[in-house]
Design an enzyme around this catalytic site. Structure first.
Site, PDB file in Angstrom:
ATOM      1  N   GLN A 125     -23.242 -91.769  22.493  1.00 24.68           N
ATOM      2  CA  GLN A 125     -22.934 -93.147  22.135  1.00 24.68           C
ATOM      3  C   GLN A 125     -22.815 -94.082  23.335  1.00 24.68           C
ATOM      4  O   GLN A 125     -22.943 -95.293  23.191  1.00 24.68           O
ATOM      5  CB  GLN A 125     -21.627 -93.195  21.327  1.00 24.68           C
ATOM      6  CG  GLN A 125     -21.727 -92.552  19.958  1.00 24.68           C
ATOM      7  CD  GLN A 125     -20.423 -92.675  19.176  1.00 24.68           C
ATOM      8  OE1 GLN A 125     -19.406 -93.081  19.714  1.00 24.68           O
ATOM      9  NE2 GLN A 125     -20.456 -92.302  17.916  1.00 24.68           N
ATOM     10  N   TYR A 141     -20.942 -80.691  23.069  1.00 24.83           N
ATOM     11  CA  TYR A 141     -20.907 -82.148  22.998  1.00 24.83           C
ATOM     12  C   TYR A 141     -22.247 -82.719  23.450  1.00 24.83           C
ATOM     13  O   TYR A 141     -22.713 -82.452  24.550  1.00 24.83           O
ATOM     14  CB  TYR A 141     -19.793 -82.729  23.860  1.00 24.83           C
ATOM     15  CG  TYR A 141     -18.386 -82.366  23.435  1.00 24.83           C
ATOM     16  CD1 TYR A 141     -18.118 -81.801  22.197  1.00 24.83           C
ATOM     17  CD2 TYR A 141     -17.305 -82.599  24.269  1.00 24.83           C
ATOM     18  CE1 TYR A 141     -16.833 -81.475  21.802  1.00 24.83           C
ATOM     19  CE2 TYR A 141     -16.014 -82.281  23.897  1.00 24.83           C
ATOM     20  CZ  TYR A 141     -15.782 -81.711  22.660  1.00 24.83           C
ATOM     21  OH  TYR A 141     -14.503 -81.386  22.283  1.00 24.83           O
ATOM     22  N   PRO A 146      -5.487 -88.281  19.159  1.00 26.79           N
ATOM     23  CA  PRO A 146      -4.119 -88.763  18.939  1.00 26.79           C
ATOM     24  C   PRO A 146      -4.075 -90.124  18.240  1.00 26.79           C
ATOM     25  O   PRO A 146      -3.049 -90.498  17.680  1.00 26.79           O
ATOM     26  CB  PRO A 146      -3.560 -88.863  20.365  1.00 26.79           C
ATOM     27  CG  PRO A 146      -4.758 -89.067  21.237  1.00 26.79           C
ATOM     28  CD  PRO A 146      -5.837 -88.242  20.595  1.00 26.79           C
ATOM     29  N   LYS A 159      -7.506-101.320  13.576  1.00 26.87           N
ATOM     30  CA  LYS A 159      -8.685-102.195  13.488  1.00 26.87           C
ATOM     31  C   LYS A 159      -9.419-102.091  12.156  1.00 26.87           C
ATOM     32  O   LYS A 159     -10.228-102.961  11.823  1.00 26.87           O
ATOM     33  CB  LYS A 159      -9.646-101.895  14.632  1.00 26.87           C
ATOM     34  CG  LYS A 159     -10.259-100.491  14.610  1.00 26.87           C
ATOM     35  CD  LYS A 159     -11.111-100.264  15.848  1.00 26.87           C
ATOM     36  CE  LYS A 159     -11.663 -98.849  15.919  1.00 26.87           C
ATOM     37  NZ  LYS A 159     -12.441 -98.625  17.156  1.00 26.87           N
TER      38      LYS A 159
END
Length: 328
Positions: A27, A54, A207, A216
């Site tokens: 990303q 990843y 977390p 948001k």
């Protein structure tokens, strides 16, 4: 920065760790990823968490390049093994000796280091004898390629068995990496007491509940542009939180954060650090300023009254069933 010992070991790690799950190599462009790592270093973060899976190994490579030139002894580099990282052959995944050893060597090359401070079993492998996995880890420790070992998203029973074998093999088994947040507390009933008994600390991921606890996301509103919800892959991971009851409850945390003069993200990170079995909270970032802001959570003190307020606001939307371990 503040530091905590990892389990009963002699290894100290920063209370905030920088992780690159879902960011580096996918990303976030490499230049921006390097800027985030630089911000982490300048904020006092010394602990960097990644995994071979990843971005299909790209995240490790990006992190290795971003940390190049830094004093290796001043860093704690953490990575993991389990998920597939090759073309899909029978030995391209899991915790069998072949995959563990080959993955460790490949991770070291990508990270441009001779050793990793902590090597973690990314999940429990029911298809391989635990003795085989722990012996492979022990051999990596004896070779000096791994200093400490840990696991991720294991149950209390699995951790107990792993710890017993680690003692037998004289392997420093010191950590467990679970998802943990105000909303996702499945480690509290069983895993945390087990780890306290075994001398193992938590290094927790998500977390901020993958962005939900920033506030948001609003009930009935469109996802903010550039947010994880706006990304097809990311949206699948936070779907569990996208209900009106959860989102409405999270909005009620804002007055608590405002009263403390902090952001909602800082409140969320400070909350997980309140748990004495948590050694570090992993934060991710797509922008350097996110790192700088979230690191400020280490200076936030949450008293019992604030913790009670948080529990009251989130009553009915918290998940704490220990049977959901490994579903994070």
């Amino acid at each position: 920065m503040k530091f905590r010992r990892l389990g009963r070991s002699g290894l100290s790690i920063s209370e905030i760790s920088y992780g690159n799950w879902l960011t580096h190599g996918s990303q976030v462009e490499e230049e921006q990823a390097h800027a985030c790592v630089k911000a982490a270093l300048e904020s006092g973060i010394t602990t960097f968490d990644t995994a071979d899976v990843y971005a299909n190994t790209a995240a490790e490579s990006v992190l290795g390049r971003a940390l190049k030139g830094e004093r290796r002894e001043s860093l704690e580099i953490l990575t993991k093994v389990y998920w597939p990282t090759g073309p899909g052959g029978p030995n391209d995944r899991g915790l069998g000796r072949k995959h563990v050893m080959e993955s460790a060597h490949a991770s070291l090359k990508r990270l441009q280091t001779d050793y990793v401070d902590l090597y973690q079993a990314h999940r429990y492998d029911h298809s391989v004898p635990l003795e085989e996995t722990m012996l492979a880890f022990a051999d990596l420790v004896r070779q000096g390629k791994v200093l400490y070992v840990g696991v991720s998203e294991w149950t209390s029973e699995q951790i107990t068995r792993g710890a017993a074998l680690a003692r037998e093999l004289k392997v420093p088994f010191v950590s467990h990496q679970p998802q943990y947040s105000m909303l996702w507390r499945v480690i509290e009933p069983q895993v945390v007491p087990t780890c306290e008994r075994e001398g193992i600390s938590q290094i927790v991921f998500s977390p901020i509940a993958q962005g939900i606890l920033t506030g948001k996301y609003l009930p009935g509103a469109e996802a903010p542009e550039g947010s994880r919800l706006a990304d097809e892959r990311g949206s699948k991971m936070i779907a569990r939180w996208m209900t009106d009851d959860v989102l409405n409850a999270v909005q009620k945390l804002k007055p608590i954060a405002d009263g403390l003069g902090i952001t909602m993200a800082q409140l969320a990170v400070a909350w997980v650090l309140k748990n004495p079995n948590v050694a570090s909270a992993i934060i991710g970032a797509s922008r350097p300023e996110q790192v700088v802001e979230n690191v400020k959570a280490i200076d936030v003190e949450l008293d019992d009254d604030v913790l009670a307020q948080i529990d009251g606001v989130l009553e009915g939307v918290v998940t704490d069933d220990p049977r959901l371990t490994a579903q994070g």
